[in-house]
Design a protein around this motif. Structure first.
Motif, PDB file in Angstrom:
ATOM      1  N   SER A 302       0.821  -1.212   0.000  1.00 38.86           N
ATOM      2  CA  SER A 302       0.000   0.000   0.000  1.00 38.86           C
ATOM      3  C   SER A 302       0.853   1.260   0.000  1.00 38.86           C
ATOM      4  O   SER A 302       0.467   2.292  -0.565  1.00 38.86           O
ATOM      5  CB  SER A 302      -0.941  -0.001   1.212  1.00 38.86           C
ATOM      6  OG  SER A 302      -0.224   0.243   2.407  1.00 38.86           O
ATOM      7  N   ILE A 303       2.036   1.205   0.637  1.00 35.48           N
ATOM      8  CA  ILE A 303       2.942   2.365   0.643  1.00 35.48           C
ATOM      9  C   ILE A 303       3.490   2.599  -0.756  1.00 35.48           C
ATOM     10  O   ILE A 303       3.571   3.738  -1.221  1.00 35.48           O
ATOM     11  CB  ILE A 303       4.089   2.163   1.650  1.00 35.48           C
ATOM     12  CG1 ILE A 303       3.528   2.107   3.073  1.00 35.48           C
ATOM     13  CG2 ILE A 303       5.127   3.272   1.538  1.00 35.48           C
ATOM     14  CD1 ILE A 303       4.552   1.736   4.134  1.00 35.48           C
ATOM     15  N   GLY A 304       3.868   1.507  -1.408  1.00 37.23           N
ATOM     16  CA  GLY A 304       4.252   1.583  -2.815  1.00 37.23           C
ATOM     17  C   GLY A 304       5.722   1.745  -3.083  1.00 37.23           C
ATOM     18  O   GLY A 304       6.308   0.963  -3.833  1.00 37.23           O
ATOM     19  N   SER A 305       6.369   2.738  -2.497  1.00 35.94           N
ATOM     20  CA  SER A 305       7.781   2.996  -2.779  1.00 35.94           C
ATOM     21  C   SER A 305       8.396   3.784  -1.630  1.00 35.94           C
ATOM     22  O   SER A 305       7.670   4.393  -0.819  1.00 35.94           O
ATOM     23  CB  SER A 305       7.933   3.781  -4.085  1.00 35.94           C
ATOM     24  OG  SER A 305       7.264   5.026  -3.999  1.00 35.94           O
ATOM     25  N   PRO A 306       9.733   3.799  -1.525  1.00 37.37           N
ATOM     26  CA  PRO A 306      10.408   4.482  -0.412  1.00 37.37           C
ATOM     27  C   PRO A 306      10.033   5.955  -0.266  1.00 37.37           C
ATOM     28  O   PRO A 306       9.939   6.464   0.856  1.00 37.37           O
ATOM     29  CB  PRO A 306      11.888   4.312  -0.748  1.00 37.37           C
ATOM     30  CG  PRO A 306      11.947   3.055  -1.555  1.00 37.37           C
ATOM     31  CD  PRO A 306      10.698   3.063  -2.378  1.00 37.37           C
ATOM     32  N   GLU A 307       9.800   6.638  -1.389  1.00 40.99           N
ATOM     33  CA  GLU A 307       9.495   8.072  -1.298  1.00 40.99           C
ATOM     34  C   GLU A 307       8.138   8.350  -0.640  1.00 40.99           C
ATOM     35  O   GLU A 307       7.861   9.494  -0.231  1.00 40.99           O
ATOM     36  CB  GLU A 307       9.554   8.737  -2.665  1.00 40.99           C
ATOM     37  CG  GLU A 307       8.685   8.102  -3.720  1.00 40.99           C
ATOM     38  CD  GLU A 307       9.445   7.100  -4.577  1.00 40.99           C
ATOM     39  OE1 GLU A 307       9.048   6.910  -5.744  1.00 40.99           O
ATOM     40  OE2 GLU A 307      10.437   6.519  -4.089  1.00 40.99           O
ATOM     41  N   ASN A 308       7.286   7.339  -0.552  1.00 43.77           N
ATOM     42  CA  ASN A 308       5.983   7.518   0.080  1.00 43.77           C
ATOM     43  C   ASN A 308       5.999   7.253   1.587  1.00 43.77           C
ATOM     44  O   ASN A 308       4.974   7.429   2.259  1.00 43.77           O
ATOM     45  CB  ASN A 308       4.950   6.586  -0.567  1.00 43.77           C
ATOM     46  CG  ASN A 308       4.714   6.916  -2.023  1.00 43.77           C
ATOM     47  OD1 ASN A 308       4.841   8.069  -2.445  1.00 43.77           O
ATOM     48  ND2 ASN A 308       4.373   5.908  -2.812  1.00 43.77           N
ATOM     49  N   VAL A 309       7.151   6.820   2.108  1.00 45.32           N
ATOM     50  CA  VAL A 309       7.260   6.472   3.521  1.00 45.32           C
ATOM     51  C   VAL A 309       6.984   7.653   4.453  1.00 45.32           C
ATOM     52  O   VAL A 309       6.232   7.516   5.424  1.00 45.32           O
ATOM     53  CB  VAL A 309       8.637   5.842   3.824  1.00 45.32           C
ATOM     54  CG1 VAL A 309       8.900   5.787   5.333  1.00 45.32           C
ATOM     55  CG2 VAL A 309       8.712   4.440   3.232  1.00 45.32           C
ATOM     56  N   PRO A 310       7.571   8.840   4.225  1.00 50.32           N
ATOM     57  CA  PRO A 310       7.304   9.963   5.150  1.00 50.32           C
ATOM     58  C   PRO A 310       5.816  10.275   5.308  1.00 50.32           C
ATOM     59  O   PRO A 310       5.339  10.502   6.429  1.00 50.32           O
ATOM     60  CB  PRO A 310       8.055  11.133   4.504  1.00 50.32           C
ATOM     61  CG  PRO A 310       9.168  10.475   3.739  1.00 50.32           C
ATOM     62  CD  PRO A 310       8.571   9.214   3.203  1.00 50.32           C
ATOM     63  N   ALA A 311       5.081  10.280   4.202  1.00 49.15           N
ATOM     64  CA  ALA A 311       3.644  10.558   4.274  1.00 49.15           C
ATOM     65  C   ALA A 311       2.925   9.465   5.049  1.00 49.15           C
ATOM     66  O   ALA A 311       1.988   9.743   5.822  1.00 49.15           O
ATOM     67  CB  ALA A 311       3.065  10.685   2.865  1.00 49.15           C
TER      68      ALA A 311
END
Length: 387
Positions: A302-311
C-alpha cells in the motif's frame, strides 16, 4: 475468624474478603499463586445479584486475554520483555519434545535424534487422496485456510490415533504402548506439515504437486516440493535452505503464544492430535499472531515505494494508518529474533537481489526508528516485519 495455613509468611499471600471478613493464606511458588485458591472465599448472593455469578461457590479470578495468567511451567524457554531476549535452551523439534516430556516418563523422551529424524522424513508422504482434497479449494483460497483444513482432514486417515474411536485413555495410560502411539502421530504431523504447506502453495501457483525425494533435509525437501517444476537434478539453493531452516528454528519455541495455548486447551479435551494442531493453525491464521507478517506485506504494498514512507509515517501518527510489524505484546524493546531475520534477509538478497518492496521496508524501518513518536512508545520492529 480467619483460615490459617501451614505456609511460610515470607512465601505467601494473605487475602481478606471484606464481604465476609474471612482470610486465606495462599502459597507463592515461582512468583505465582493458584487461581483455585480463591474458591474458598464464598459469600452470600446479594438481592438482585445475577445467579450466574455463583457467589456462594467461591470467588473467581478474571483475566481477559491472559494478560497476567500462567497456565503451565516451562524449563526450556524464557522471554525477558524488558531486555528483549528470548532464551530457548533447546531449539530442534526433537529436543523441544524431549524437554517438554521430561520428567513425565514417556517413550519419546528417550528416542535418539537419528531415529527421530528418520521417522519424521519417512512420514512425509501423503495419501494420494490429499491431492483431490486440495484441488477442491478455489485457486485463490488462503493458504492458512487450506492448511487448517488439511490437518483436520489428516486426522480422519488414522482412526487408531483417535481417542473418540479407541477410548479416551489412548494417550493417557502412561505406558510404553500409549507413548509409542503418540510418538507416531508426532512423526506424522511434523513430517507431513511441510508437504501440506507445499501443496497449499502450489494450488495458488496453479502447479502440479511434487513428492519429496530421498536424500534431502527436512527443510530442503520442503523447498523441493514448493519450487521444483521439472528441472533435471534440481537442488534447493543452500543459502535459501539455510535461511528457511533458521526461520524454522527461531519460531520453534517462543513461550506460550496464542497458537500454542490453543493446541494445549484443545488437546485437554483428549481430542486427536491432528484436530488440536488444526485448532492451533486457526489461531495462527489471525493478524494478531502468525498473520502479522502478511499484514506487513500488505502495508508495504500500500505504501508503494520508499518516497511515500514519510507521508505514511505521518498518517500513522495521526492514527489514519496502521503500522504493522512494530511493537510486541511481551517485548518492550526490539524483538531479538528480528535481528536474526534481518541478517538472514541480507544473505538471501545477495542471491535473489533486492526489490522495491524491500527498499520500502528498509526506508520505513529507518524512518520509524529515528522518529520520537515511535521511540517514546517503544515501537521497535518485531520478527514479523522482516519475515
Amino acid at each position: 475468624m480467619g483460615q490459617q495455613s501451614q505456609v511460610s509468611r515470607d512465601e505467601s499471600l494473605t487475602v481478606r474478603d471484606n464481604r465476609t471478613g474471612k482470610t486465606v493464606t495462599i502459597p507463592i511458588v515461582d512468583n505465582a499463586i493458584p487461581a483455585t485458591a480463591f474458591k474458598v472465599l464464598k459469600a452470600s448472593r446479594k438481592p438482585g445479584e445475577r445467579e450466574e455469578n455463583e457467589t456462594d461457590k467461591g470467588l473467581r479470578v478474571q483475566d481477559k486475554g491472559f494478560l497476567n495468567t500462567a497456565v503451565m511451567n516451562s524449563t526450556i524457554t524464557y522471554i525477558d520483555g524488558e531486555a528483549g531476549g528470548a532464551f530457548p535452551q533447546l531449539s530442534f523439534a526433537h529436543f523441544i519434545l524431549r524437554a517438554y516430556t521430561t520428567p513425565v516418563p514417556v517413550y519419546s523422551a528417550s528416542l535418539p535424534y537419528q531415529h527421530f529424524e528418520t521417522e519424521v522424513l519417512r512420514h512425509g508422504i501423503l495419501h494420494s487422496d490429499a491431492q483431490g482434497f486440495f484441488r477442491s479449494f478455489r485457486y485463490d483460497a488462503h493458504p492458512m485456510s487450506m492448511l487448517t483444513s488439511a490437518f483436520a482432514m489428516l486426522g480422519s486417515y488414522y482412526s487408531t490415533a483417535n481417542p473418540s474411536l479407541q477410548g479416551q485413555r489412548l494417550y493417557t495410560r502412561g505406558n510404553e504402548e500409549a507413548c509409542a502411539i503418540m510418538d507416531r502421530q508426532i512423526y506424522r504431523i511434523i513430517g507431513k506439515a511441510t508437504a501440506l504447506a507445499a501443496m497449499a502453495y502450489r494450488i495458488r501457483q496453479g502447479r502440479d504437486f511434487v513428492t519429496r525425494p530421498n536424500g534431502l533435509s527436512y527443510t530442503g525437501s520442503f523447498m523441493y516440493q514448493m519450487d521444483h517444476i521439472g528441472e533435471e537434478d534440481y537442488v534447493p539453493n543452500p543459502v535459501l535452505e539455510k535461511a528457511l531452516d533458521t526461520l524454522f528454528l527461531i519460531h520453534a519455541d517462543h513461550e506460550l503464544n496464542a497458537s500454542c495455548t490453543t493446541v494445549l486447551q484443545t488437546g485437554s479435551s483428549l481430542v486427536d492430535p491432528y484436530s488440536a494442531i488444526a485448532a492451533g493453525c486457526a489461531s495462527l491464521y489471525g493478524p494478531l499472531h502468525g498473520g502479522a507478517n502478511e499484514a506487513v506485506i500488505r502495508m508495504l504494498i500500500s505504501i508503494g515505494s520508499p518516497e511515500n514512507v514519510p507521508a505514511f509515517i505521518e498518517a500513522v501518527k495521526r492514527r489514519e494508518k496502521t503500522l504493522s510489524g512494530f511493537g510486541h505484546r511481551v517485548y518492550k524493546t526490539s524483538d531479538p529474533r528480528s535481528f536474526i531475520v534481518r541478517k538472514t534477509a541480507d544473505e538471501v538478497f545477495k542471491v535473489t537481489g533486492k526489490d522495491e518492496l524491500l527498499e520500502t521496508a528498509m526506508a520505513l524501518h529507518d524512518a520509524a526508528m529515528k522518529d520520537e513518536y515511535f521511540i517514546k512508545r517503544k515501537l521497535a520492529p518485531n520478527v514479523d516485519f522482516w519475515r
